[in-house]
Every structure is written in structure tokens, then in C-alpha cells.
Design an enzyme around this catalytic site. Structure first.
Site, PDB file in Angstrom:
ATOM      1  N   HIS A  58      -4.704  -3.508   6.316  1.00 46.31           N
ATOM      2  CA  HIS A  58      -4.513  -3.734   4.878  1.00 46.31           C
ATOM      3  C   HIS A  58      -5.874  -4.159   4.314  1.00 46.31           C
ATOM      4  O   HIS A  58      -6.138  -5.325   4.056  1.00 46.31           O
ATOM      5  CB  HIS A  58      -3.461  -4.811   4.638  1.00 46.31           C
ATOM      6  CG  HIS A  58      -3.337  -5.201   3.186  1.00 46.31           C
ATOM      7  ND1 HIS A  58      -2.956  -4.322   2.207  1.00 46.31           N
ATOM      8  CD2 HIS A  58      -3.581  -6.370   2.543  1.00 46.31           C
ATOM      9  CE1 HIS A  58      -2.964  -4.934   1.041  1.00 46.31           C
ATOM     10  NE2 HIS A  58      -3.346  -6.185   1.211  1.00 46.31           N
ATOM     11  N   ASP A 111       0.838  -1.202   0.000  1.00 51.57           N
ATOM     12  CA  ASP A 111       0.000   0.000   0.000  1.00 51.57           C
ATOM     13  C   ASP A 111       0.877   1.259   0.000  1.00 51.57           C
ATOM     14  O   ASP A 111       0.585   2.235  -0.687  1.00 51.57           O
ATOM     15  CB  ASP A 111      -0.923  -0.013   1.232  1.00 51.57           C
ATOM     16  CG  ASP A 111      -1.683  -1.324   1.332  1.00 51.57           C
ATOM     17  OD1 ASP A 111      -2.518  -1.581   0.459  1.00 51.57           O
ATOM     18  OD2 ASP A 111      -1.421  -2.109   2.263  1.00 51.57           O
TER      19      ASP A 111
HETATM   20  N1  LIG Z   1      -0.627  -8.132   2.307  1.00 53.00           N
HETATM   21  C1  LIG Z   1      -0.624  -7.899   1.008  1.00 53.00           C
HETATM   22  O1  LIG Z   1      -0.331  -6.772   0.583  1.00 53.00           O
HETATM   23  C2  LIG Z   1      -0.952  -8.975   0.004  1.00 53.00           C
HETATM   24  C3  LIG Z   1      -0.716  -8.734  -1.351  1.00 53.00           C
HETATM   25  C4  LIG Z   1      -1.031  -9.719  -2.287  1.00 53.00           C
HETATM   26  C5  LIG Z   1      -1.578 -10.929  -1.855  1.00 53.00           C
HETATM   27  N2  LIG Z   1      -1.790 -11.138  -0.540  1.00 53.00           N
HETATM   28  C6  LIG Z   1      -2.320 -12.422  -0.051  1.00 53.00           C
HETATM   29  O2  LIG Z   1      -1.277 -13.406  -0.103  1.00 53.00           O
HETATM   30  C7  LIG Z   1      -1.864 -14.710  -0.141  1.00 53.00           C
HETATM   31  C8  LIG Z   1      -1.191 -15.573  -1.211  1.00 53.00           C
HETATM   32  O3  LIG Z   1      -1.453 -15.055  -2.489  1.00 53.00           O
HETATM   33  P1  LIG Z   1      -0.977 -15.829  -3.808  1.00 53.00           P
HETATM   34  O4  LIG Z   1      -1.405 -14.975  -4.946  1.00 53.00           O
HETATM   35  O5  LIG Z   1       0.446 -16.255  -3.697  1.00 53.00           O
HETATM   36  O6  LIG Z   1      -1.940 -17.108  -3.732  1.00 53.00           O
HETATM   37  P2  LIG Z   1      -1.781 -18.515  -4.484  1.00 53.00           P
HETATM   38  O7  LIG Z   1      -3.118 -19.179  -4.394  1.00 53.00           O
HETATM   39  O8  LIG Z   1      -1.124 -18.362  -5.802  1.00 53.00           O
HETATM   40  O9  LIG Z   1      -0.757 -19.271  -3.549  1.00 53.00           O
HETATM   41  C9  LIG Z   1      -1.062 -19.618  -2.233  1.00 53.00           C
HETATM   42  C10 LIG Z   1      -0.280 -20.869  -1.897  1.00 53.00           C
HETATM   43  O10 LIG Z   1      -0.477 -21.119  -0.513  1.00 53.00           O
HETATM   44  C11 LIG Z   1      -0.598 -22.513  -0.360  1.00 53.00           C
HETATM   45  N3  LIG Z   1      -1.200 -22.832   0.926  1.00 53.00           N
HETATM   46  C12 LIG Z   1      -2.504 -22.905   1.252  1.00 53.00           C
HETATM   47  N4  LIG Z   1      -2.647 -23.297   2.530  1.00 53.00           N
HETATM   48  C13 LIG Z   1      -1.400 -23.461   3.025  1.00 53.00           C
HETATM   49  C14 LIG Z   1      -0.886 -23.858   4.291  1.00 53.00           C
HETATM   50  N5  LIG Z   1      -1.690 -24.189   5.304  1.00 53.00           N
HETATM   51  N6  LIG Z   1       0.454 -23.920   4.444  1.00 53.00           N
HETATM   52  C15 LIG Z   1       1.284 -23.617   3.430  1.00 53.00           C
HETATM   53  N7  LIG Z   1       0.858 -23.246   2.203  1.00 53.00           N
HETATM   54  C16 LIG Z   1      -0.467 -23.165   2.008  1.00 53.00           C
HETATM   55  C17 LIG Z   1      -1.411 -22.951  -1.566  1.00 53.00           C
HETATM   56  O11 LIG Z   1      -1.321 -24.348  -1.806  1.00 53.00           O
HETATM   57  C18 LIG Z   1      -0.774 -22.118  -2.663  1.00 53.00           C
HETATM   58  O12 LIG Z   1       0.334 -22.777  -3.254  1.00 53.00           O
HETATM   59  C19 LIG Z   1      -3.363 -14.480  -0.350  1.00 53.00           C
HETATM   60  O13 LIG Z   1      -4.034 -14.571   0.899  1.00 53.00           O
HETATM   61  C20 LIG Z   1      -3.422 -13.056  -0.870  1.00 53.00           C
HETATM   62  O14 LIG Z   1      -4.676 -12.452  -0.629  1.00 53.00           O
HETATM   63  C21 LIG Z   1      -1.483 -10.186   0.397  1.00 53.00           C
HETATM   64  O1  LIG Z   2      -6.313  -7.161  -2.770  1.00 53.15           O
HETATM   65  C1  LIG Z   2      -6.051  -8.356  -2.584  1.00 53.15           C
HETATM   66  O2  LIG Z   2      -6.902  -9.193  -2.257  1.00 53.15           O
HETATM   67  C2  LIG Z   2      -4.637  -8.830  -2.767  1.00 53.15           C
HETATM   68  C3  LIG Z   2      -3.686  -7.970  -2.028  1.00 53.15           C
HETATM   69  O3  LIG Z   2      -4.023  -7.850  -0.677  1.00 53.15           O
HETATM   70  C4  LIG Z   2      -3.487  -6.620  -2.660  1.00 53.15           C
HETATM   71  O4  LIG Z   2      -3.547  -5.614  -1.968  1.00 53.15           O
HETATM   72  O5  LIG Z   2      -3.235  -6.580  -3.886  1.00 53.15           O
END
Ligand SMILES: NC(=O)c1ccc[n+]([C@@H]2O[C@H](COP(=O)([O-])OP(=O)(O)OC[C@H]3O[C@@H](n4cnc5c(N)ncnc54)[C@H](O)[C@@H]3O)[C@@H](O)[C@H]2O)c1
Ligand SMILES: O=C(O)C[C@H](O)C(=O)O
Length: 331
Positions: free
Chosen positions: A187, A159
């Protein structure tokens, strides 16, 4: 060359990890003199995919990569780690709010808190990326009582990077010349991207962003909502949540935590001590500086009436999320 440190990435077969692992293994996070031993955690059905990621890491021929441990066992994954990127969790789909993921994801962070408590170094630095990141970080910390709560943080750096980039484009300067933008709170779409302390370098001189832009309606309106809704905009366009920029932000967050910020302000979700009248014992994003691996909230900032309302609204949401998460974890 230093001894390798052990670093875990969860969700290692997922899309954020696919960008993040290269950044960690290439030295962009812990520095060009620090070898890393990567622990890769994912769930059992993803072990085949993870094998491919391990092959690709080997094929990168990275001098700082001392070893790789792929596993579906959290205690094995967290054994002796100095840094933990907790990414593994379900991402939201179009039309969802991040808190809609709470019931599905918060149990993962309860289980991983317990495993960190048993297996990780007591000085491990934990960054929670999986959403809802702030509340997941709080739950993880609660279930890891032997690790100081200061060692659990949630990612709002994406952000911050988004906010900085919006302001740089508006002013017409490079992104590096915009500083002191703050993300307060959750967030989520209640977060408060705050440009009131921001400065920019224009024509060689540092000036206040509010003075340069001279458009209060923009800074309290479109600027705030664009940043609040940027994650949803990326999902609408890509049909998948942000990954490249999320991995970059995770690298920025952990690098600054390990290597320090000097006088730069960065935003991190940390367990609130009540600073700026925020609710205690929720993971709230504040402006911090980091020295010798310890973060410290920037003190003494003036909070306007507008900012007060924004800080309170996002704090209220975090208190509600916390209660919901504690209820889910009772089962
Ligand atoms: N804070 C932020 O700014 C931010 C930004 C982007 C994404 N995210 C979040 O990050 C997370 C991951 O996003 P992504 O795009 O990589 O998702 P993705 O679905 O591509 O990958 C997630 C991975 O986590 C694995 N997983 C699920 N449960 C698990 C567990 N108990 N232990 C270990 N691994 C496990 C899945 O099998 C998968 O491989 C999501 O919750 C997304 O919303 C947060
Ligand atoms: O917005 C989402 O769900 C993914 C991530 O937290 C983001 O900010 O891009």
C-alpha cells in the site's frame, strides 16, 4: 440474536475511527444479527476526546451496540477480541511517502502485537490500517507468535475500491459492474493496480475491461499512477489524509473476511507464501477469495512481462521496509 462479539478499534479518537465506529456498530460489518461490544483504544492524552466519541455512540441509539469500553491500556483493549481494526498511528502529511512514517509508527505495532498475543482470542482477525500498513502488519504478527500469521492482514481495499471506481468512470458503468481488479504488493506508490483480469458488465454482457477500454497506454500508465497517487491527491486537497473512504474500505475488508466473498476477488495484504514469485514473509497484497473465515490466494493467473516488473518492484520495496522495521524494533 447471537452473543455479542468484542471488536477493538485503535486510534479510536482519530478521523478514520470517527466514520468506522458507526459502520461497525450499525451492523454493516458483522451483519444485522450480530451484536458488538466495542473496545476503543487511544493514547492517554486523547481520553477526553474519546469520551465525546463514547457519548455520540450512545446518542446513536444503535440496537446492535452491546457496550463500549474506552481505554488507553492495550491489554485491556485487546482482551478477548474477535476482530481488531488497528488504525491508531500517525498519518503522513503533504510531501511525505507512507514509508516515511515507518520509524514513528512501527513501534506501536510491536507493542500491540505483544498485547494481542497476551490478551486476544487466538482466532482474532487483525486488520492493520495504520501506515505503512503492510510492514506494520508483519511486525504485529511477528510479536504475536501464538496467533496464526494468516490472521494478520493489511488494508489495500481502499486501493481496490479506487481502481474499480476509476475503471467504472472510464467505461461509464456503475462501480458494482466492474470486477476482478487486483492490487498487488505494498500500500504505497509502488503498488500495482492491475486491470488485466478485470471484467465489466456492459449492455447486460460481461466483457474484458482491456477489450472495452482498448487503450493499453492508459491501463499501464494513467490508470496505474492515478491509483498509486490517490492518497497523496486527497491529502493535497483536504490537508488531511483520507478518512471516509478509508473507513469504508476497512469495513469492506473485515465484512468480506468474516462473511465471505463467494466468487468475488478482493485484494488483501497477507503474509506471502511466495505465490507468483513474490518474496516470502512480507505482507504482500494478493487477490483472494474468502470461505468460512479463511482467505485463499487466487491461483493460476497469467503474469505478463509488464506485470512481472511491477510485482518485483513492489516486492523489493517490502523487503527493504521489513529490514528497516526489524532494525527499529531491535531498540
Ligand atoms: N491503509 C490505508 O489504506 C490507509 C488509509 C487511510 C489512512 N491510513 C493510515 O491510518 C492511520 C490513521 O489515520 P487517521 O486519519 O485516523 O489519523 P488521526 O491522526 O486522525 O488518528 C490517529 C489516532 O491514533 C491515535 N494513536 C496514536 N498512537 C496510538 C497508539 N499507540 N495506540 C492507540 N492509538 C494511538 C492518535 O491519538 C489519534 O487519535 C494513519 O497512519 C494513516 O496514514 C491508512
Ligand atoms: O495516503 C495516505 O497517506 C493515506 C492513506 O494511506 C491513503 O491511501 O489515502
Amino acid at each position: 440474536m447471537a452473543e455479542p462479539i468484542r471488536v477493538v478499534v485503535t486510534g479510536a479518537a482519530g478521523q478514520i475511527a470517527y466514520s468506522l465506529l458507526y459502520q461497525i456498530a450499525s451492523g454493516a460489518v458483522f451483519g444485522p444479527q450480530q451484536p458488538v461490544f466495542l473496545h476503543l483504544l487511544d493514547i492517554a492524552p486523547m481520553m477526553g476526546v474519546l469520551e465525546g466519541v463514547v457519548m455520540e455512540l450512545a446518542d446513536c441509539a444503535l440496537p446492535l451496540l452491546a457496550g463500549v469500553l474506552p481505554t488507553a491500556n492495550p491489554e485491556e483493549a485487546f482482551k478477548d477480541v474477535a476482530a481488531a481494526f488497528l488504525v491508531g498511528a500517525m498519518p503522513r502529511k503533504e510531501g511525505m511517502e507512507r514509508k516515511d512514517l515507518l520509524a514513528a509508527n512501527v513501534r506501536i505495532f510491536k507493542e500491540q502485537g505483544q498485547a494481542l498475543d497476551k490478551a486476544a482470542r487466538k482466532d482474532v482477525k487483525v486488520l492493520v490500517v495504520g501506515n505503512p500498513a503492510n510492514t506494520n502488519a508483519l511486525i504485529c504478527s511477528k510479536y504475536a507468535p501464538s496467533i496464526p500469521k494468516e490472521n494478520f492482514t493489511a488494508m489495500t481495499r481502499l486501493d481496490q475500491n479506487r481502481a474499480q471506481s476509476q475503471l467504472a468512470a472510464k467505461i461509464g458503468v456503475p462501480v458494482k459492474d466492474v470486477k476482478r481488479v487486483i492490487i498487488w504488493g505494498n500500500h504505497s506508490s509502488t503498488q500495482f493496480p492491475d486491470a488485466s483480469n478485470a471484467v465489466a458488465i456492459v449492455g447486460g454482457a460481461q466483457k474484458s475491461v482491456s477489450e472495452i477500454i482498448n487503450d493499453d497506454a492508459y491501463l499501464k500508465g494513467a490508470f496505474v499512477t492515478t491509483v498509486q497517487k490517490r492518497g497523496a491527491a486527497v491529502i493535497a486537497a483536504r490537508k488531511m489524509s483520507s478518512a471516509l473512504s478509508a473507513a469504508k474500505a476497512a469495513s469492506d475488508h473485515m465484512r468480506d473476511w468474516f462473511l465471505g466473498t463467494e466468487d468475488r476477488w478482493v485484494s488483501m495484504g497477507v503474509v506471502s507464501d511466495g505465490s507468483y514469485g513474490t518474496p516470502r514473509d512480507v505482507v504482500y497484497s494478493f487477490p483472494v477469495t474468502v470461505t468460512n473465515g479463511k482467505w485463499k490466494i487466487v491461483e493460476g493467473l497469467t503474469i505478463s512481462d509488464f506485470a512481472r516488473q511491477m510485482l518485483d518492484a513492489t516486492g523489493k520495496e517490502l523487503v527493504e521496509e521489513k529490514q528497516e522495521a526489524l532494525d527499529v524494533c531491535k531498540d
